[in-house]
Design an enzyme around this catalytic site. Structure first.
Site, PDB file in Angstrom:
ATOM      1  N   CYS A 136      -4.037  -3.485   5.370  1.00  0.00           N
ATOM      2  CA  CYS A 136      -3.236  -2.274   5.116  1.00  0.00           C
ATOM      3  C   CYS A 136      -4.145  -1.053   4.989  1.00  0.00           C
ATOM      4  O   CYS A 136      -4.775  -0.848   3.953  1.00  0.00           O
ATOM      5  CB  CYS A 136      -2.401  -2.456   3.850  1.00  0.00           C
ATOM      6  SG  CYS A 136      -1.441  -0.987   3.433  1.00  0.00           S
ATOM      7  N   CYS A 139      -3.173   1.405   2.249  1.00  0.00           N
ATOM      8  CA  CYS A 139      -3.518   0.950   0.891  1.00  0.00           C
ATOM      9  C   CYS A 139      -5.014   1.077   0.622  1.00  0.00           C
ATOM     10  O   CYS A 139      -5.428   1.509  -0.451  1.00  0.00           O
ATOM     11  CB  CYS A 139      -3.145  -0.511   0.686  1.00  0.00           C
ATOM     12  SG  CYS A 139      -1.564  -1.017   1.347  1.00  0.00           S
ATOM     13  N   ASP A 140      -5.843   0.688   1.578  1.00  0.00           N
ATOM     14  CA  ASP A 140      -7.267   0.492   1.295  1.00  0.00           C
ATOM     15  C   ASP A 140      -8.216   1.421   2.043  1.00  0.00           C
ATOM     16  O   ASP A 140      -9.423   1.425   1.765  1.00  0.00           O
ATOM     17  CB  ASP A 140      -7.652  -0.971   1.609  1.00  0.00           C
ATOM     18  CG  ASP A 140      -6.910  -1.959   0.711  1.00  0.00           C
ATOM     19  OD1 ASP A 140      -6.675  -1.611  -0.455  1.00  0.00           O
ATOM     20  OD2 ASP A 140      -6.554  -3.051   1.180  1.00  0.00           O
TER      21      ASP A 140
END
Ligand code: NDP
Length: 311
Positions: A136, A139-140
């Site tokens: 992701c 997300c990261d």
């Protein structure tokens, strides 16, 4: 067997399921929540979440999920461990059967079973998950500032993630197992035009390399020649598709060609009255914790209105 007929059962305990539980619990509907095979959902395997509103310092995925669970419990949600293996939505009350044979009956059902990112299935991928391997970018990606990153996949998600990651990374290499990209022309063109992105085709990851603490590179295998090469990098983002957890409802709940549950416009209603779907199992566009929270709330409100209309 639990012969009581519940007002509401929620399947799944990611952010969508927990939010539906908080709202329906607070509406005094005493929801029964079935954990599923991965209690807490995908966020249990993420690292720090920095974009969830209300947590300016960031919060770890498991901690956020724990808080949501506590909040749902506070409002009277009852949790059951286990996975549903059979659903009968052909008549009301609906019947759910767990793997050990326990049966539950309900007037309304909220499906919040989520989706899972597809993984390569190699051992080193598991070893470095959260230490440089992610599925992701939203997300990261932020953790890979000025890093050299690879993105695996040839679809629109891979293009989108590669473009997104150029905001942080010094360089992004797209690695694809074929020569042709499945992605739309416009997305492929956009990545080609981006000076920070280069592509390697006919290549698959044979091994993710690291020093035990973090990723340091990948070993690539040319699918045509079998040649093995080492490509140094700091991060590996997999974008090889997602699989919504909707198989259980095959033949009863309408889905799109990818298995995402279809809901009516501006609602969480499915094709079966009294059955609602929220979170990643019905959303392939956004797939964010906050959007799952939003549709989880919608599902609880929709279910409450449905139950009201039945009385
Ligand atoms: P796709 O299934 O479209 O693409 C997956 C990609 O991963 C393919 O290129 C596939 O290769 C590759 N792949 C699959 N398994 C492996 C493996 N084991 N090893 C190496 N490579 C692998 O999934 P997406 O998530 O990209 O897209 C899903 C849907 O969502 C599509 O309809 C897409 O258009 C849509 N979407 C739209 C966006 C937009 O409009 N902005 C953004 C993101 C997604 P191969 O091609 O060889 O099969």
């Amino acid at each position: 067997m639990d012969s009581a007929v519940r007002d509401i059962i929620i399947m799944g305990t990611g952010p969508a399921g927990y939010t539906a539980a908080i709202y329906s619990g607070r509406a005094n509907l005493k929801p029964l929540v079935i954990d599923g095979f991965q209690p807490g959902g995908q966020l249990m395997i993420t690292t720090e979440i920095e974009n969830f509103p209300g947590f300016p310092e960031g919060i770890r995925g498991p901690e956020l999920m724990g808080k949501m669970r506590d909040q749902a419990t506070k409002f009277g949600a009852e949790f059951v461990s286990g996975s549903v293996t059979e659903v009968d939505l052909s008549r009301s009350p609906f019947c759910l059967t767990l793997e050990d044979g326990r049966e539950y009956f309900t007037r309304s059902l909220i499906i919040a079973t989520g989706a899972n990112a597809k993984w390569l299935g190699i051992e080193s991928e598991n070893r470095y998950r959260g230490k440089g391997v992610s599925a992701c970018a939203t997300c990261d990606g932020f953790f890979f500032r000025d890093c050299n990153i690879v993105v695996v996949g040839g679809g629109d998600t891979a293009m989108e993630e590669a473009l997104y990651l150029t905001k942080f990374a010094s360089h992004v290499t797209l690695i694809h197992r074929r020569e042709e990209f499945r992605a739309s022309k416009i997305m492929t063109l956009r990545t080609r035009k981006n000076a920070k992105i280069s592509t390697m085709v006919n290549q698959v990851i044979d091994e993710i390399l690291g020093d035990g603490l973090k990723v340091t590179g990948i070993r690539l295998k040319n699918v045509q020649t079998g040649e093995l090469t080492i490509h140094p990098c700091d991060g590996v983002f997999l974008a090889i598709g997602h699989e919504p957890n909707s198989k259980l409802f095959n033949g009863q709940i309408d889905t799109d060609d990818y298995g995402y549950i279809l809901t009516k416009k501006s609602s969480t209603e499915t094709n079966v009255p009294g059955v609602f779907a929220c979170g990643d199992v019905q959303d392939f566009t956004y797939r964010q914790a906050v959007t799952a929270v939003g549709t989880g709330c919608m599902a609880a409100v929709d279910a409450e209105r449905f139950l009201e209309s039945m009385r």
